[in-house]
Design an enzyme around this catalytic site. Structure first.
Site, PDB file in Angstrom:
ATOM      1  N   TYR A 119      28.119  60.529  19.368  1.00  0.00           N
ATOM      2  CA  TYR A 119      27.299  61.609  18.792  1.00  0.00           C
ATOM      3  C   TYR A 119      26.022  61.096  18.136  1.00  0.00           C
ATOM      4  O   TYR A 119      24.915  61.327  18.617  1.00  0.00           O
ATOM      5  CB  TYR A 119      28.118  62.385  17.742  1.00  0.00           C
ATOM      6  CG  TYR A 119      29.316  63.083  18.304  1.00  0.00           C
ATOM      7  CD1 TYR A 119      29.190  64.336  18.893  1.00  0.00           C
ATOM      8  CD2 TYR A 119      30.571  62.493  18.257  1.00  0.00           C
ATOM      9  CE1 TYR A 119      30.299  64.990  19.410  1.00  0.00           C
ATOM     10  CE2 TYR A 119      31.689  63.145  18.782  1.00  0.00           C
ATOM     11  CZ  TYR A 119      31.539  64.386  19.352  1.00  0.00           C
ATOM     12  OH  TYR A 119      32.627  65.023  19.870  1.00  0.00           O
ATOM     13  N   TYR A 124      29.255  63.188  28.462  1.00  0.00           N
ATOM     14  CA  TYR A 124      29.834  63.092  27.126  1.00  0.00           C
ATOM     15  C   TYR A 124      30.550  61.755  26.933  1.00  0.00           C
ATOM     16  O   TYR A 124      31.367  61.360  27.782  1.00  0.00           O
ATOM     17  CB  TYR A 124      30.832  64.243  26.929  1.00  0.00           C
ATOM     18  CG  TYR A 124      31.594  64.161  25.625  1.00  0.00           C
ATOM     19  CD1 TYR A 124      31.012  64.591  24.444  1.00  0.00           C
ATOM     20  CD2 TYR A 124      32.871  63.633  25.574  1.00  0.00           C
ATOM     21  CE1 TYR A 124      31.695  64.493  23.240  1.00  0.00           C
ATOM     22  CE2 TYR A 124      33.568  63.535  24.382  1.00  0.00           C
ATOM     23  CZ  TYR A 124      32.972  63.960  23.217  1.00  0.00           C
ATOM     24  OH  TYR A 124      33.648  63.861  22.033  1.00  0.00           O
ATOM     25  N   LYS A 184      33.243  66.918  10.263  1.00  0.00           N
ATOM     26  CA  LYS A 184      34.399  67.811  10.333  1.00  0.00           C
ATOM     27  C   LYS A 184      35.015  68.045   8.946  1.00  0.00           C
ATOM     28  O   LYS A 184      35.678  69.067   8.730  1.00  0.00           O
ATOM     29  CB  LYS A 184      35.450  67.275  11.315  1.00  0.00           C
ATOM     30  CG  LYS A 184      34.912  66.970  12.718  1.00  0.00           C
ATOM     31  CD  LYS A 184      34.104  68.087  13.295  1.00  0.00           C
ATOM     32  CE  LYS A 184      33.517  67.844  14.686  1.00  0.00           C
ATOM     33  NZ  LYS A 184      32.717  66.643  14.917  1.00  0.00           N
TER      34      LYS A 184
HETATM   35  C1  LIG Z   1      31.918  66.460  16.171  1.00  0.00           C
HETATM   36  C2  LIG Z   1      30.793  65.540  15.843  1.00  0.00           C
HETATM   37  C3  LIG Z   1      29.448  65.915  16.004  1.00  0.00           C
HETATM   38  C4  LIG Z   1      29.041  67.204  16.640  1.00  0.00           C
HETATM   39  O1  LIG Z   1      29.204  68.265  15.779  1.00  0.00           O
HETATM   40  P1  LIG Z   1      29.502  69.711  16.374  1.00  0.00           P
HETATM   41  O2  LIG Z   1      29.623  70.568  15.197  1.00  0.00           O
HETATM   42  O3  LIG Z   1      30.752  69.580  17.203  1.00  0.00           O
HETATM   43  O4  LIG Z   1      28.343  70.072  17.245  1.00  0.00           O
HETATM   44  C5  LIG Z   1      28.458  65.050  15.600  1.00  0.00           C
HETATM   45  N1  LIG Z   1      28.763  63.844  15.093  1.00  0.00           N
HETATM   46  C6  LIG Z   1      30.029  63.425  14.946  1.00  0.00           C
HETATM   47  C7  LIG Z   1      30.281  62.063  14.436  1.00  0.00           C
HETATM   48  C8  LIG Z   1      31.095  64.259  15.318  1.00  0.00           C
HETATM   49  O5  LIG Z   1      32.345  63.829  15.180  1.00  0.00           O
END
Ligand SMILES: *Cc1c(COP(=O)(O)O)cnc(C)c1O
Length: 337
Positions: A289, A263, A49
């Protein structure tokens, strides 16, 4: 239009490293595995992010905003990093937290949840799954305007075309590093959630004619739904850049076999991946993730998708603060001497 024409704040010095994972590669016995350390991006504890916020926050500042408003799950890395960017820029931050599984928000929670507090978030509103989050954020923004404040609303995950530019830029880094290292990646693998990472990388790798295919591992949605989400955002991102809107069409690859029950819900393969990366490479993944994305990569290696001479790059998108909130499922206990 060149990405250099978009206003951008810089939160990381230089490129993130690409490192070989030779111990893990030897253990799995497949292609040579590499890792791009986007977990080491700037702002509090790094992660993907940060790249999106470089463009989003620059836009907020250009519009004279004084408050960032965004949304995410109780363990949202995106909310943590938006709060950190707000601190860095002297802005306030308000969060709309979506409880994607009932009862999972805990005001006393650890991990990212605790960091919202430490990073000085001004207020947190918790709503149940299925709430119209865009409408919820618009309502928070209206209330702020009523007080004479200037809110800037960032969608969940920072995943709009402007945010996705962060991963178009990352694709540029990968292409430059690949040329510099003399290593052509046969596949680039990333987690696919709100899709800004996947869509941005796809647009960047395709517009550079990199010849490096991208493979996403879904952390939430079934394959058809996730593919549509990625393609839609890739189309709008390409349009924003003035590229051929269809540049990424038909190139979206999504593997949805590693989501498990849903999720953020733990899976055995996620636990294995998190423990393997820590014990073999000293790398901390996250349970929501990158643990599931790495489980997907390990599963594909075991299925024989690549040969021994090939090179596969995993984009480590961060998230390690969430590990602490998952200690009961991840810890095995160290034997006492
Ligand atoms: C948000 C996030 C993702 C996913 O990325 P997107 O752009 O939302 O698909 C992957 N890894 C981490 C650690 C995240 O915080």
């Amino acid at each position: 239009m060149s990405i250099a024409r978009f206003p951008r704040r810089r939160y990381t010095a230089g490129y993130t490293a690409i490192e070989p994972m030779d111990r893990l590669s030897a253990l799995l016995g497949g292609p040579r595995l590499w890792i791009k350390r986007d977990d080491q991006l700037g702002l509090a504890a790094g992660g993907n992010k940060t790249r999106k916020l470089e463009f989003l926050v620059a836009d907020a500042l250009a519009q004279g905003a004084d408050t960032l408003v965004t949304t995410g799950a109780p363990q949202s890395n995106h909310c943590r990093l938006t709060a950190a960017a707000a601190v860095k820029e002297g802005l306030k931050c308000r969060l709309l937290i979506e409880e994607r599984h009932a009862g999972t928000y805990d005001a006393e929670g650890t991990g990212n949840n605790f960091l919202f507090d430490l990073l000085g978030v001004e207020s947190i509103e918790v709503v149940p799954a299925g709430t119209d989050l865009a409408a919820g954020m618009a309502r928070i923004a209206e209330a702020l305007k009523g007080e004479g404040r200037r809110p800037y609303v960032i969608p969940g995950g920072g995943s709009n075309p402007l945010g996705a530019l962060g991963y178009v830029a990352c694709a540029g880094e990968i292409v430059a590093q690949s040329a510099d290292m003399g290593v052509a990646f046969d596949t680039v693998v990333c987690a696919s959630g709100s899709a800004g990472t996947h869509a941005g990388l796809l647009v960047g790798l395709e517009s550079a004619r990199s010849g490096m295919p991208l493979s996403g591992v879904s952390v939430r949605r079934p394959q058809a739904e996730q593919t549509a989400l990625v393609e839609g955002l890739a189309t709008r991102t390409a349009t924003l850049l003035g590229h051929d809107a269809a540049i990424a069409m038909g190139k979206t690859v999504v593997d949805d076999r590693w989501v498990g029950d849903g999720y953020a819900l733990p899976t055995d393969t996620m636990v294995e991946a998190v423990r393997l990366l820590a014990s073999q490479e000293g790398v901390l993944l996250d349970p929501v993730y990158t643990g599931k994305a790495m489980a997907g990569l390990i599963g594909q290696v075991r299925e024989g998708r690549w040969t021994a001479g090939q090179n596969v790059l995993f984009v480590h998108t961060g998230g390690s603060p969430a590990l602490y909130a998952y200690r009961p499922v991840l810890a095995q206990g160290v034997p006492q001497a």
